[in-house]
Design a protein around this motif. Structure first.
Motif, PDB file in Angstrom:
ATOM      1  N   ALA A 200      25.828  -5.647  -9.353  1.00 13.97           N
ATOM      2  CA  ALA A 200      25.200  -4.288  -8.135  1.00 13.97           C
ATOM      3  C   ALA A 200      23.765  -4.546  -8.912  1.00 13.97           C
ATOM      4  O   ALA A 200      23.240  -3.205  -7.872  1.00 13.97           O
ATOM      5  N   ASP A 201      23.332  -4.262 -10.032  1.00 14.11           N
ATOM      6  CA  ASP A 201      22.073  -3.619 -10.784  1.00 14.11           C
ATOM      7  C   ASP A 201      22.545  -4.535 -11.601  1.00 14.11           C
ATOM      8  O   ASP A 201      22.819  -5.357 -12.451  1.00 14.11           O
ATOM      9  N   LEU A 202      20.687  -4.345 -11.845  1.00 14.32           N
ATOM     10  CA  LEU A 202      20.411  -4.454 -13.720  1.00 14.32           C
ATOM     11  C   LEU A 202      19.182  -3.090 -14.319  1.00 14.32           C
ATOM     12  O   LEU A 202      18.194  -2.948 -13.520  1.00 14.32           O
ATOM     13  N   VAL A 203      19.183  -3.044 -15.394  1.00 16.82           N
ATOM     14  CA  VAL A 203      18.314  -2.266 -15.851  1.00 16.82           C
ATOM     15  C   VAL A 203      18.195  -2.859 -17.237  1.00 16.82           C
ATOM     16  O   VAL A 203      18.238  -3.116 -17.783  1.00 16.82           O
ATOM     17  N   ASP A 204      16.531  -2.955 -17.142  1.00 17.78           N
ATOM     18  CA  ASP A 204      16.045  -3.246 -18.172  1.00 17.78           C
ATOM     19  C   ASP A 204      14.809  -2.651 -18.356  1.00 17.78           C
ATOM     20  O   ASP A 204      14.012  -2.609 -18.272  1.00 17.78           O
ATOM     21  N   ASP A 205      15.199  -1.506 -19.948  1.00 16.39           N
ATOM     22  CA  ASP A 205      14.309  -0.559 -20.628  1.00 16.39           C
ATOM     23  C   ASP A 205      13.915  -1.046 -21.926  1.00 16.39           C
ATOM     24  O   ASP A 205      14.460  -2.152 -23.031  1.00 16.39           O
ATOM     25  N   ALA A 206      12.979  -1.257 -22.044  1.00 16.50           N
ATOM     26  CA  ALA A 206      11.997  -1.917 -23.113  1.00 16.50           C
ATOM     27  C   ALA A 206      12.139  -1.208 -24.153  1.00 16.50           C
ATOM     28  O   ALA A 206      12.165  -1.920 -25.358  1.00 16.50           O
ATOM     29  N   ALA A 207      12.865   0.406 -24.098  1.00 14.10           N
ATOM     30  CA  ALA A 207      12.506   0.823 -25.607  1.00 14.10           C
ATOM     31  C   ALA A 207      14.257   0.056 -25.936  1.00 14.10           C
ATOM     32  O   ALA A 207      15.116   0.723 -27.261  1.00 14.10           O
ATOM     33  N   GLU A 208      15.249  -0.704 -24.927  1.00 14.40           N
ATOM     34  CA  GLU A 208      16.972  -1.007 -25.342  1.00 14.40           C
ATOM     35  C   GLU A 208      16.626  -2.601 -26.057  1.00 14.40           C
ATOM     36  O   GLU A 208      15.424  -3.142 -25.277  1.00 14.40           O
ATOM     37  N   ARG A 209      17.686  -3.004 -26.795  1.00 15.08           N
ATOM     38  CA  ARG A 209      17.447  -4.168 -27.029  1.00 15.08           C
ATOM     39  C   ARG A 209      17.475  -5.007 -26.013  1.00 15.08           C
ATOM     40  O   ARG A 209      17.279  -6.776 -25.724  1.00 15.08           O
ATOM     41  N   HIS A 210      18.734  -4.467 -24.833  1.00 19.08           N
ATOM     42  CA  HIS A 210      19.031  -5.379 -24.169  1.00 19.08           C
ATOM     43  C   HIS A 210      19.082  -4.823 -22.685  1.00 19.08           C
ATOM     44  O   HIS A 210      19.041  -3.833 -22.875  1.00 19.08           O
ATOM     45  N   VAL A 211      19.177  -5.761 -21.866  1.00 16.30           N
ATOM     46  CA  VAL A 211      18.936  -6.246 -20.615  1.00 16.30           C
ATOM     47  C   VAL A 211      20.455  -5.709 -19.677  1.00 16.30           C
ATOM     48  O   VAL A 211      21.423  -6.282 -20.688  1.00 16.30           O
TER      49      VAL A 211
ATOM     50  N   ILE B 154      17.113  -6.365  -6.119  1.00 16.84           N
ATOM     51  CA  ILE B 154      16.318  -5.076  -7.276  1.00 16.84           C
ATOM     52  C   ILE B 154      15.361  -5.096  -7.759  1.00 16.84           C
ATOM     53  O   ILE B 154      15.320  -3.746  -8.374  1.00 16.84           O
ATOM     54  N   LEU B 155      15.237  -6.651  -8.675  1.00 16.45           N
ATOM     55  CA  LEU B 155      13.512  -6.250  -9.132  1.00 16.45           C
ATOM     56  C   LEU B 155      12.447  -5.327  -7.303  1.00 16.45           C
ATOM     57  O   LEU B 155      11.881  -4.730  -8.484  1.00 16.45           O
ATOM     58  N   ALA B 156      13.044  -5.833  -6.676  1.00 16.04           N
ATOM     59  CA  ALA B 156      11.205  -5.568  -5.666  1.00 16.04           C
ATOM     60  C   ALA B 156      11.205  -4.225  -5.459  1.00 16.04           C
ATOM     61  O   ALA B 156      11.229  -3.373  -5.375  1.00 16.04           O
ATOM     62  N   ARG B 157      13.137  -4.256  -5.591  1.00 12.25           N
ATOM     63  CA  ARG B 157      13.466  -2.354  -5.025  1.00 12.25           C
ATOM     64  C   ARG B 157      12.764  -0.926  -6.102  1.00 12.25           C
ATOM     65  O   ARG B 157      12.600  -0.239  -5.839  1.00 12.25           O
ATOM     66  N   GLN B 158      13.008  -1.598  -6.779  1.00 10.43           N
ATOM     67  CA  GLN B 158      12.691  -0.759  -8.835  1.00 10.43           C
ATOM     68  C   GLN B 158      11.010  -1.110  -9.416  1.00 10.43           C
ATOM     69  O   GLN B 158      10.202   0.159  -9.291  1.00 10.43           O
ATOM     70  N   VAL B 159       9.964  -1.803  -8.178  1.00  9.29           N
ATOM     71  CA  VAL B 159       9.015  -0.936  -8.294  1.00  9.29           C
ATOM     72  C   VAL B 159       8.435  -1.278  -7.346  1.00  9.29           C
ATOM     73  O   VAL B 159       6.826  -1.003  -6.707  1.00  9.29           O
ATOM     74  N   GLY B 160       9.384  -0.326  -5.773  1.00  5.92           N
ATOM     75  CA  GLY B 160       9.055   0.844  -5.109  1.00  5.92           C
ATOM     76  C   GLY B 160       9.166  -0.114  -3.722  1.00  5.92           C
ATOM     77  O   GLY B 160       8.287   0.174  -3.093  1.00  5.92           O
ATOM     78  N   LEU B 161       9.262  -1.867  -3.978  1.00  4.34           N
ATOM     79  CA  LEU B 161       9.346  -2.230  -3.181  1.00  4.34           C
ATOM     80  C   LEU B 161      10.403  -2.617  -1.771  1.00  4.34           C
ATOM     81  O   LEU B 161      11.107  -2.146  -2.267  1.00  4.34           O
ATOM     82  N   GLU B 162      10.063  -2.893  -0.541  1.00  2.00           N
ATOM     83  CA  GLU B 162      11.633  -3.095  -0.185  1.00  2.00           C
ATOM     84  C   GLU B 162      12.404  -4.065  -0.151  1.00  2.00           C
ATOM     85  O   GLU B 162      11.722  -4.896  -0.717  1.00  2.00           O
ATOM     86  N   GLY B 163      13.651  -3.686  -1.178  1.00  2.00           N
ATOM     87  CA  GLY B 163      14.449  -4.931  -1.494  1.00  2.00           C
ATOM     88  C   GLY B 163      15.177  -6.274  -0.481  1.00  2.00           C
ATOM     89  O   GLY B 163      16.307  -6.057  -0.018  1.00  2.00           O
ATOM     90  N   LYS B 164      13.854  -7.033  -0.402  1.00  2.00           N
ATOM     91  CA  LYS B 164      14.461  -7.901   0.622  1.00  2.00           C
ATOM     92  C   LYS B 164      13.516  -9.081   0.208  1.00  2.00           C
ATOM     93  O   LYS B 164      12.224  -9.258  -0.316  1.00  2.00           O
ATOM     94  N   ASN B 165      14.014 -10.379   0.929  1.00  2.00           N
ATOM     95  CA  ASN B 165      13.330 -11.559   0.238  1.00  2.00           C
ATOM     96  C   ASN B 165      12.347 -11.764   1.137  1.00  2.00           C
ATOM     97  O   ASN B 165      11.811 -11.659   2.781  1.00  2.00           O
TER      98      ASN B 165
ATOM     99  N   LYS C  74       9.244 -10.283 -14.255  1.00  2.00           N
ATOM    100  CA  LYS C  74       9.291  -9.399 -14.858  1.00  2.00           C
ATOM    101  C   LYS C  74       9.858  -8.443 -15.910  1.00  2.00           C
ATOM    102  O   LYS C  74      10.963  -8.248 -16.100  1.00  2.00           O
ATOM    103  N   GLY C  75       8.796  -8.448 -17.090  1.00  2.00           N
ATOM    104  CA  GLY C  75       9.708  -7.144 -18.419  1.00  2.00           C
ATOM    105  C   GLY C  75      10.219  -8.898 -18.910  1.00  2.00           C
ATOM    106  O   GLY C  75      10.566 -10.083 -18.967  1.00  2.00           O
ATOM    107  N   ARG C  76      11.860  -8.930 -18.689  1.00  2.00           N
ATOM    108  CA  ARG C  76      12.596  -9.798 -19.244  1.00  2.00           C
ATOM    109  C   ARG C  76      13.972  -9.967 -18.990  1.00  2.00           C
ATOM    110  O   ARG C  76      15.097 -10.718 -18.620  1.00  2.00           O
ATOM    111  N   VAL C  77      13.098 -10.603 -17.827  1.00  2.14           N
ATOM    112  CA  VAL C  77      13.948 -11.167 -16.168  1.00  2.14           C
ATOM    113  C   VAL C  77      13.371 -11.585 -16.150  1.00  2.14           C
ATOM    114  O   VAL C  77      12.235 -11.544 -15.242  1.00  2.14           O
TER     115      VAL C  77
END
Length: 444
Positions: free
Chosen positions: A131-142, A170-181, A301-304
């Motif tokens: 459903a979603d993923l969160v890659d916070d550089a301050a956290e050990r895990h995605v 999901i990655l596209a949506r997180q950087v402000g792009l339309e979330g589609k391929n 992108k990041g750890r993904v």
């Protein structure tokens, strides 16, 4: 609240690329899980082509002998224009310098080989959708959140979830792009199938493929075990609604639908000369729209990270889709090993210990993977796209039929070998763990 699971590598998608990466991680003692949204292990497709650039690492994984036993090498290709034979091409001679032939194998069987190599149900979690993923550089895990409400934490997440990748959206949506391929319908439809053994064929027909160029379409048959045939028909679609163009695999394809498009075409292996004889022996048939990438994204992108069609969908005209996913998985596995594994002296010998390290070094390692693989994928995708134009005779200025005749009718075998060096000669392998490293890793 469900307990949160943790793993070093979480792979989204249990297709060819995802399972290959999982099998490689197992080999390297890197803990991993695979999330597959399907409820059963039911790969879509009829056959699959495995070329030398993918077979070397599969050999390293111990799968090559199974492929040899259950597949069929491509030894010769008969080339026809309508019902006129242009030539026979000795493909075994073309591929001999690369150390491996091209093998055709039933897609279901190959998929299950990878499933077992990845440790099956111990690794692959069926009916699990992201459903979603969160890659916070301050956290050990995605943090990966599933549609069923569960959460899995991973140090690296890999999107191997195909042409309509949820991970990529999901990655596209997180950087402000339309979330589609960013894929484009090519206007072509493939109809394919896998047959029972053709009883009218004999030993001389084993390993013989056929490329047939008709006025309105093309047809390819690849040899499979016991003189089974894997066929692929390609036609340009004149009219198709947006809803249909948005889908990949058609629902409820039948042999009658294939026969309507190709049944009366000539085929040298058909008992009556009509392709209908081969279609009527089909054990399964599928139809799919053909898409290609128009805007290659970064593969990390990041750890993904992304691999396979999630990053670089391409036309299937030279059978490189699965091979490129396997190449991606091999390169990425080596990158993961670089980050995770370090050896130290222990009382019982050498142990493979995960190196959690700092996040910035992992991000850089994945970025380097993206740079290497993006260059290769773009080159192969461009080759596949240009090859499709030659194969279908659709080149600018009406030159397609002439160029196709020159290449397929007259180019010598050494010319094919020379032209394929960059593709088949690139054979990535696993940078394996030292022989002294114990079988089981410690994950702390």
């Amino acid at each position: 609240m469900q307990p949160i699971r943790e793993t070093q590598v979480l792979i989204v998608g249990g297709g060819i690329g995802g399972l290959t990466l999982a099998a490689l991680c197992k080999r390297l003692n890197i803990s991993c899980l695979v999330l597959e949204r399907s409820k059963k292990v039911t790969p879509a497709g009829a056959g699959i082509s495995l070329a030398p650039n993918a077979l070397r690492v599969l050999d390293q994984l111990g799968l090559y002998q199974d492929i040899v036993r259950q597949g069929q090498s491509l030894d010769k290709i008969h080339i026809h224009r309508n019902d006129t034979k242009w030539r026979s091409l000795d493909w075994g001679r073309v591929t001999a310098p690369f150390g491996y032939p091209v093998y055709s194998i039933e897609r279901h069987h190959f998929h299950h080989l990878l499933y077992r190599a990845a440790d099956g149900e111990n690794t692959v979690l069926l009916d699990h959708s992201v459903a979603d993923l969160v890659d916070d550089a301050a956290e050990r895990h995605v943090k990966v959140k599933l549609e069923n409400g569960a959460q899995i934490n991973a140090e690296v997440v890999v999107g191997a979830d195909g042409i309509r990748s949820v991970t990529r959206r999901i990655l596209a949506r997180q950087v402000g792009l339309e979330g589609k391929n960013t894929i484009r319908f090519t206007g072509r439809v493939h109809m394919s199938g896998y047959t029972a053994p053709m009883e009218n064929l004999g030993p001389k027909d084993l390993g013989v493929g056929n490329w047939l160029f008709y006025d309105d379409c093309t047809l390819t048959t690849w040899p499979c075990i016991d003189n089974r045939q894997w066929f692929i028909g390609v036609k340009q679609v004149e009219r198709q609604g947006q809803e249909e163009m948005g889908r990949s695999v058609w629902a409820n394809t039948t042999p009658a639908m294939v026969n309507e498009a190709y049944g009366t075409k000539f085929h040298p292996f058909a008992e009556t000369g009509q392709f209908k004889d081969i279609v009527d022996r089909s054990e399964r048939v599928i139809a799919s729209n053909v898409f290609e990438e128009v805007d290659f994204p970064t593969m990390s992108k990041g750890r993904v990270a992304l691999l396979g069609d999630a990053a670089h969908s391409m036309t299937s005209f030279f059978g490189q889709g699965a091979c490129q996913a396997i190449e991606d998985a091999t390169d990425l596995a080596n990158s993961l090993q670089q980050h995770f594994s370090v050896s130290r002296k222990g009382e019982k010998g050498l142990l493979s210990i995960p190196l959690h390290g700092d996040i910035s070094s992992l991000v850089q390692i994945l970025s380097d993977y993206s740079t290497r693989r993006s260059q290769r994928a773009k080159a192969v995708a461009a080759f596949s796209r240009d090859y499709a134009k030659v194969h279908t005779g659709k080149l600018p200025y009406g030159l397609g039929p002439l160029v196709r005749k020159i290449i397929y009718g007259y180019m010598p075998e050494w010319g094919w070998t020379w032209g394929l060096r960059w593709l088949y000669g690139h054979q990535p392998t696993l940078v394996d763990v030292p022989a002294a490293v114990l079988e089981k890793a410690v994950y702390a």
